[in-house]
Design a protein around this motif. Structure first.
Motif, short mmCIF file in Angstrom:
data_model
loop_
_atom_site.label_atom_id
_atom_site.label_comp_id
_atom_site.label_asym_id
_atom_site.label_seq_id
_atom_site.Cartn_x
_atom_site.Cartn_y
_atom_site.Cartn_z
N SER A 88 6.30 -47.03 25.97
CA SER A 88 5.35 -45.77 26.64
C SER A 88 5.96 -45.64 28.04
CB SER A 88 3.93 -46.46 26.51
OG SER A 88 3.82 -47.69 27.64
N SER A 89 6.65 -46.67 28.73
CA SER A 89 7.29 -46.26 30.06
C SER A 89 8.73 -45.75 30.08
CB SER A 89 7.06 -47.78 30.96
OG SER A 89 8.05 -48.65 30.25
N VAL A 90 9.25 -45.74 29.04
CA VAL A 90 10.58 -45.21 28.83
C VAL A 90 10.64 -43.74 28.53
CG1 VAL A 90 13.02 -45.40 27.54
CG2 VAL A 90 11.42 -47.53 27.91
N SER A 91 11.73 -43.12 29.33
CA SER A 91 11.64 -41.44 29.00
C SER A 91 12.39 -41.06 27.88
CB SER A 91 12.20 -40.97 30.36
OG SER A 91 13.57 -41.34 30.35
N ILE A 92 11.90 -40.30 27.06
CA ILE A 92 12.59 -39.98 25.80
C ILE A 92 13.13 -38.59 25.86
CG2 ILE A 92 12.21 -39.58 23.34
CD1 ILE A 92 9.69 -41.41 23.34
N GLN A 93 14.36 -38.57 25.60
CA GLN A 93 15.17 -37.55 25.58
C GLN A 93 14.69 -36.62 24.43
OE1 GLN A 93 17.37 -36.40 27.88
NE2 GLN A 93 16.92 -38.53 28.90
N PRO A 94 14.33 -35.21 24.56
CA PRO A 94 14.25 -34.38 23.64
C PRO A 94 15.10 -34.07 22.33
CG PRO A 94 14.71 -33.00 25.59
CD PRO A 94 14.60 -34.48 25.93
N ALA A 95 14.68 -34.24 21.23
CA ALA A 95 15.54 -33.88 20.06
C ALA A 95 16.51 -32.78 20.34
CB ALA A 95 14.73 -33.84 18.89
N ALA A 96 17.72 -32.71 20.06
CA ALA A 96 18.59 -31.45 19.96
C ALA A 96 18.19 -30.44 19.22
CB ALA A 96 20.23 -31.96 19.69
N LYS A 97 18.03 -29.41 19.76
CA LYS A 97 17.85 -28.02 18.79
C LYS A 97 18.80 -27.67 17.85
CE LYS A 97 16.67 -23.32 19.70
NZ LYS A 97 16.32 -22.12 20.49
N GLU A 98 18.25 -27.44 16.66
CA GLU A 98 19.03 -27.00 15.64
C GLU A 98 19.62 -25.82 15.97
OE1 GLU A 98 18.83 -26.92 10.97
OE2 GLU A 98 17.24 -25.86 11.90
N ASP A 99 21.02 -25.58 16.01
CA ASP A 99 21.49 -24.11 16.36
C ASP A 99 22.15 -23.79 14.92
OD1 ASP A 99 22.17 -22.06 17.60
OD2 ASP A 99 23.44 -23.13 19.16
N ARG A 100 22.40 -22.55 14.90
CA ARG A 100 23.07 -22.08 13.67
C ARG A 100 23.98 -20.71 14.17
NH1 ARG A 100 17.35 -19.44 11.32
NH2 ARG A 100 16.93 -17.76 12.93
N GLU A 101 24.89 -20.33 13.36
CA GLU A 101 25.69 -19.17 13.41
C GLU A 101 26.05 -18.67 12.20
OE1 GLU A 101 30.12 -18.25 15.18
OE2 GLU A 101 29.30 -20.05 15.36
N MET A 102 25.56 -17.22 12.42
CA MET A 102 25.70 -16.49 10.92
C MET A 102 27.23 -16.34 10.53
SD MET A 102 24.27 -12.77 10.37
CE MET A 102 22.50 -13.06 10.89
N ASP A 103 27.53 -16.50 9.28
CA ASP A 103 28.79 -16.27 8.62
C ASP A 103 28.73 -14.77 8.33
OD1 ASP A 103 30.57 -16.05 6.16
OD2 ASP A 103 31.15 -17.91 7.03
N SER A 104 29.79 -14.02 8.77
CA SER A 104 29.80 -12.69 8.58
C SER A 104 29.99 -12.15 7.19
CB SER A 104 30.99 -12.12 9.72
OG SER A 104 32.33 -12.56 9.10
N VAL A 105 31.03 -13.12 6.47
CA VAL A 105 31.23 -12.75 5.16
C VAL A 105 29.86 -12.85 4.37
CG1 VAL A 105 32.51 -13.50 2.91
CG2 VAL A 105 33.56 -13.31 5.38
#
Length: 265
Positions: A88-105
């Protein structure tokens, strides 16, 4: 007279089970339609339809349409090593945000299909999805039955229903053909089968394992959504529709790889 009464009772129970199965399917359709059409707008998006908007505490849980419950992550604590602070006293790093990139095809193929949406595979959009997702997801050991299942899914004539472990097949057929409560008809593997499928109006039922059910359900979810687009029921812009299609494609891929959620309770 007793025998006749037993026959009538068995027939009535069969009709009741079939009716309940149809009711469950209709209720699932209505729920999915309400979720897709009514509860998601650009200003107030539905978080279940857009996993990237979920908080880190719920990000890892996939949810399948058709009665699957969320996969709850294990919350059991581990003992702290000597001299280490309590969790409870350990700082927890936030989970990485899911990123995405649209495939133009892919997006171009989708936009072209959207101009005249159809469930026919002649378009580049659906041809690719059949080749990369639908075909592999519905490719089972029993290839002939796999083709029948795919045709039934395409025609929207496949029924999936829960079955009691003591139930017997509705028609006389070999165990190899229809499987059984402990053998999947599609994979041929010994598995506990809590569901069975019926293809159109044919009398035969085929017992399927949880994994096979997840794969079929993933494909059905995809077809349901593109049918909604075809019927003009989805009130999203093109980009939102595209990302929902990509999410459904990911569900098919994950199910094909053998990952699925189990019903709880």
């Amino acid at each position: 007279m007793v025998h006749e009464a037993n026959v009538k009772q068995a027939a009535a129970e069969k009709q009741l089970k079939e009716a309940q199965g149809k009711i469950d399917v209709l209720q699932a359709e209505v729920t999915a339609l309400k979720t897709l059409v009514l509860t998601s707008t650009p200003s107030s998006p539905n978080r279940q339809l857009h996993p990237q908007l979920q908080t880190s505490g719920t990000r890892g849980a996939y949810k399948h349409v058709g009665g699957h419950s969320r996969n709850k992550s294990a919350s059991g604590g581990f003992p702290s090593p000597p001299g280490k602070p309590e969790p409870s006293s350990v700082s927890i790093q936030p989970a990485a945000k899911e990123d995405r990139e649209m495939d133009s095809v892919l997006y171009a193929e989708f936009l072209m299909w959207k101009e005249n949406p159809s469930v026919e595979r002649s378009s580049a959009f659906l041809s690719r999805i059949y080749r990369e997702d639908i075909g592999p997801c519905l490719s089972f050991t029993r290839s002939e039955l796999s083709q029948l299942v795919q045709s039934a899914v395409e025609n929207n004539s496949l029924t999936i229903e829960p079955v009691a472990m003591s139930a017997l097949p509705m028609v006389k057929a070999s165990a190899i053909e229809c499987g059984g409560p402990k053998k999947c008809a599609l994979s041929g593997m010994s598995r506990l089968c809590r569901h069975r499928i019926k293809l159109g109006d044919k009398g035969s039922y085929y017992y399927i394992s949880p994994s096979s059910r997840a794969r079929i359900t993933a494909v059905c979810n995809f077809f349901t959504y593109i049918r909604y687009i075809q019927q003009g029921l989805v009130r999203h812009d093109a980009e939102q529709m595209f990302w929902e299609v990509m999410r459904l494609r990911r569900e098919m891929t994950v199910a094909k790889l053998g990952f699925y959620l189990t019903d709880q309770g």
